[in-house]
Design an enzyme around this catalytic site. Structure first.
Site, short mmCIF file in Angstrom:
data_model
loop_
_atom_site.label_atom_id
_atom_site.label_comp_id
_atom_site.label_asym_id
_atom_site.label_seq_id
_atom_site.Cartn_x
_atom_site.Cartn_y
_atom_site.Cartn_z
N GLU A 134 0.84 -1.19 0.00
CA GLU A 134 0.00 0.00 0.00
C GLU A 134 0.88 1.24 0.00
O GLU A 134 2.10 1.16 0.16
CB GLU A 134 -0.95 -0.01 1.21
CG GLU A 134 -1.94 -1.15 1.17
CD GLU A 134 -2.88 -1.20 2.37
OE1 GLU A 134 -3.80 -2.02 2.34
OE2 GLU A 134 -2.68 -0.40 3.32
N HIS A 250 -8.64 10.07 3.88
CA HIS A 250 -8.36 8.98 2.95
C HIS A 250 -8.59 9.48 1.53
O HIS A 250 -9.60 10.15 1.26
CB HIS A 250 -9.26 7.78 3.24
CG HIS A 250 -8.77 6.51 2.63
ND1 HIS A 250 -8.86 6.27 1.27
CD2 HIS A 250 -8.17 5.42 3.15
CE1 HIS A 250 -8.34 5.08 1.01
NE2 HIS A 250 -7.92 4.55 2.14
N ARG A 296 -0.75 8.96 1.92
CA ARG A 296 -2.12 9.43 1.80
C ARG A 296 -2.26 10.94 1.75
O ARG A 296 -3.12 11.47 1.03
CB ARG A 296 -2.95 8.88 2.98
CG ARG A 296 -3.21 7.40 2.89
CD ARG A 296 -3.95 6.90 4.12
NE ARG A 296 -4.28 5.48 3.96
CZ ARG A 296 -4.88 4.77 4.90
NH1 ARG A 296 -5.19 5.33 6.05
NH2 ARG A 296 -5.17 3.50 4.70
N HIS A 357 -10.88 10.29 7.62
CA HIS A 357 -10.72 8.85 7.80
C HIS A 357 -10.18 8.46 9.17
O HIS A 357 -10.69 7.53 9.80
CB HIS A 357 -9.78 8.31 6.72
CG HIS A 357 -9.56 6.83 6.75
ND1 HIS A 357 -10.60 5.93 6.64
CD2 HIS A 357 -8.43 6.09 6.88
CE1 HIS A 357 -10.12 4.70 6.69
NE2 HIS A 357 -8.80 4.77 6.86
N ARG A 392 -0.45 9.05 9.23
CA ARG A 392 -0.43 7.62 9.50
C ARG A 392 -0.12 6.83 8.23
O ARG A 392 -0.75 7.01 7.20
CB ARG A 392 -1.78 7.15 10.07
CG ARG A 392 -1.85 5.65 10.28
CD ARG A 392 -3.14 5.25 10.95
NE ARG A 392 -4.31 5.37 10.11
CZ ARG A 392 -4.69 4.47 9.21
NH1 ARG A 392 -3.97 3.38 9.00
NH2 ARG A 392 -5.79 4.65 8.50
#
Length: 547
Positions: A134, A250, A296, A357, A392
């Protein structure tokens, strides 16, 4: 380096109460929240102790249950814990606590093995755990379950195990109005549920695991319950909170007019999906060399910039170049959601835009989950542990929740065991009576919707001083008349909590005059080379003793 802020509050408790006029319950360890952190804390609590788990809604309703992508951990021989730590620190943009990062990334393989021992069934490939990649990760180290329903499978296994091997009581549909404190120590909570109304739960130790605050924003992946209640009750009790401006957005949330917002997992881009605009142009390489696999914060800002450039309300995920069988096997739940709107994930462009998110900021804890209030521990999204820094890294949230849930359960058990069973109710009294107001005089839904729209416009992905100041003035205006009211239902209490957390976020965002990670100030667009400072915030009314 840190900055200390204080925020005035109108009162210590949200409701009037008299300890002699409501029921009382007693427990050794009280766990507020039934997501992944709360359940892991329950499993770590000494079996000789009694524990109660409170959930705001049904036990299956949590951000943990909805998690799609997976959990990160080094399981590939070609990978190394140092790589995972380095990726986490890089994403955190100079604000991670390196010792915390090292501890949690090192513990990840054992944490995953624990989940397997609880009965969680993760996806396999050629006889081994299937690993995917990811955004922000340098290696394939994300395990997943049911294709794209990892959280649901983990929570299923953990809830079953808690019910099977512990004596924990689970009180569903129970709203925690406030923490109870006496002489600066947490001694339990004042709660409400529809079956017996208000109740005092006296606890030798309390663990806060209430999750996040994504419902502060109009666009969000979070369930209705994520209104920042844990942040608010901890703050009113006197806990120190940190970096509350750090709300992560997100990048890819399904955006269809009239439809509820659904997360489109980061793993979709991890498997090779492209982001394109309304003209079919793949734009991410223009913004970052890692393209769709950038962290992100970068992807969210890029999408927002491209939407502004094309004057469109969304961009699109393009999976058309991927093998259809891969798409169907890897993302069955996302495909099912898309199909409800007449979209075929494998052949249609999927409209997406960013949404709130994950709350990175929260209650300050140490490595055992201890907060700044004796008797109170915390774990998961309600905390600021130092793992995430200013952004994060994908699939580190479940990992953090499991790590600190276990640590808090063990430490709270040790502390509770030192306290005699003969502990009794403390002489706690409420504030001066709040004003009781006819509920028809306030349209709570209108205030709430106005708050969500305001936060999205003025304190979302792009921020500046004027917008933040305007938002703070408006929120403080609403709060002046809402916070004085004596509500008798969850909607009213949740709105009071949301207004408080919005104030905490806004004053912290104004204080951080730089862009760093998820916090982007268009009037201060540069990120300084030196490490970022922490912004601590606490209440400035007397809190050492009960009023």
């Amino acid at each position: 380096m840190k900055t200390e802020l204080t925020l005035p509050l109108s009162g210590r408790y949200l409701v009037n109460f008299h300890p002699k006029r409501i029921p009382h319950a007693f427990t050794d360890v009280l766990i507020i929240g039934g997501g992944i952190s709360g359940m892991r804390a329950a499993l770590a609590t000494d079996s000789s102790l009694h524990s109660i788990i409170l959930t705001k809604g049904k036990v299956e309703l949590s951000n943990s249950w909805k998690a799609q992508g997976g959990i990160a951990g080094v399981l590939d021989p070609e990978d190394h814990v140092s790589n995972h730590a380095r990726d986490t620190i890089a994403a955190g943009k100079g604000m991670c606590d390196e010792k915390t990062v090292e501890e949690i990334t090192s513990a990840a393989p054992e944490i995953i093995r624990d989940l397997i021992s609880y009965g969680a069934n993760f996806d396999q490939f050629e006889g081994h755990l299937a690993l995917t990649q990811e955004g922000g990760h340098s290696h394939r180290r994300i395990i997943h379950a049911l294709g794209d329903a990892t959280g649901r499978e983990i929570m299923r296994a953990m809830i079953h195990r808690v019910k099977a091997v512990t004596d924990s009581q689970i009180w569903e549909q129970t709203f925690t109005i406030d923490l109870l404190t006496y002489n600066g120590t947490c001694v339990g909570a004042l709660v409400w549920n529809p079956y017996h109304g208000k109740t005092f739960i006296w606890a030798k130790q309390t663990i806060l695991a209430t999750g996040g605050a994504g419902r502060l924003y109009r666009e969000t992946t979070n369930p209705e319950i994520a209104t920042g209640d844990g942040h608010a009750i901890a703050f009113r009790a006197g806990a120190k909170l940190r970096d509350m401006e750090m709300m992560q957005f997100h990048p890819t949330v399904l955006y269809i007019a009239g439809g509820s917002r659904h997360l489109i997992s980061e793993a979709v881009r991890g498997e090779g999906a492209h982001l394109v605009d309304v003209n079919g142009y793949r734009f991410m390489p223009d913004y970052d060399a890692a393209a769709e696999l950038a962290p992100r914060d970068i992807v969210s800002r890029a999408i927002t910039a491209q939407m502004n450039k094309t004057r469109q309300s969304s961009v699109y995920l393009d999976l058309r170049h991927l093998d259809r069988k891969l798409v169907e096997e890897r993302f069955p739940n996302i495909a099912e959601v898309c199909s409800q709107f007449g979209l075929d994930l494998a052949v249609d462009l999927i409209p997406v835009r960013p949404g709130a998110h994950y709350m990175i900021g929260g209650v300050v804890i140490d490595h055992e989950g201890r907060t700044t209030i004796p008797g109170l521990f915390a774990a998961g999204e309600v905390t600021s542990s130092g793992l995430h820094g200013a952004n994060r890294l994908a699939s580190n949230s479940l990992l953090e929740g499991l790590y600190h849930g276990k640590a808090a359960g063990l430490a709270a058990s040790r502390e509770a065991a030192k306290i005699s069973d003969h502990f009794c109710a403390m002489p706690i009294q409420g504030d001066e009576p709040r004003q009781a107001m006819d509920q028809t005089d306030l349209d709570l839904t209108d205030i709430r919707n106005s708050l969500l729209s305001l936060m999205w416009r003025q304190a979302g992905i792009w921020r500046d001083a004027q917008g933040l100041n305007d938002a703070l003035k408006q929120v403080e205006f609403w709060d002046r008349y809402v916070s004085r009211q004596q509500f008798v239902n969850v909607d009213g209490w949740s709105l009071q909590n949301m207004l408080l957390v919005a104030r905490l976020l806004l004053v912290s965002a104004l204080e951080r005059t730089e862009s760093r990670g998820v916090h982007y100030r268009s009037d201060f667009p540069e990120t300084p080379d030196e490490p970022g400072k922490h912004i601590n915030v606490s209440a400035n009314f007397p809190i050492s003793k009960s009023p």
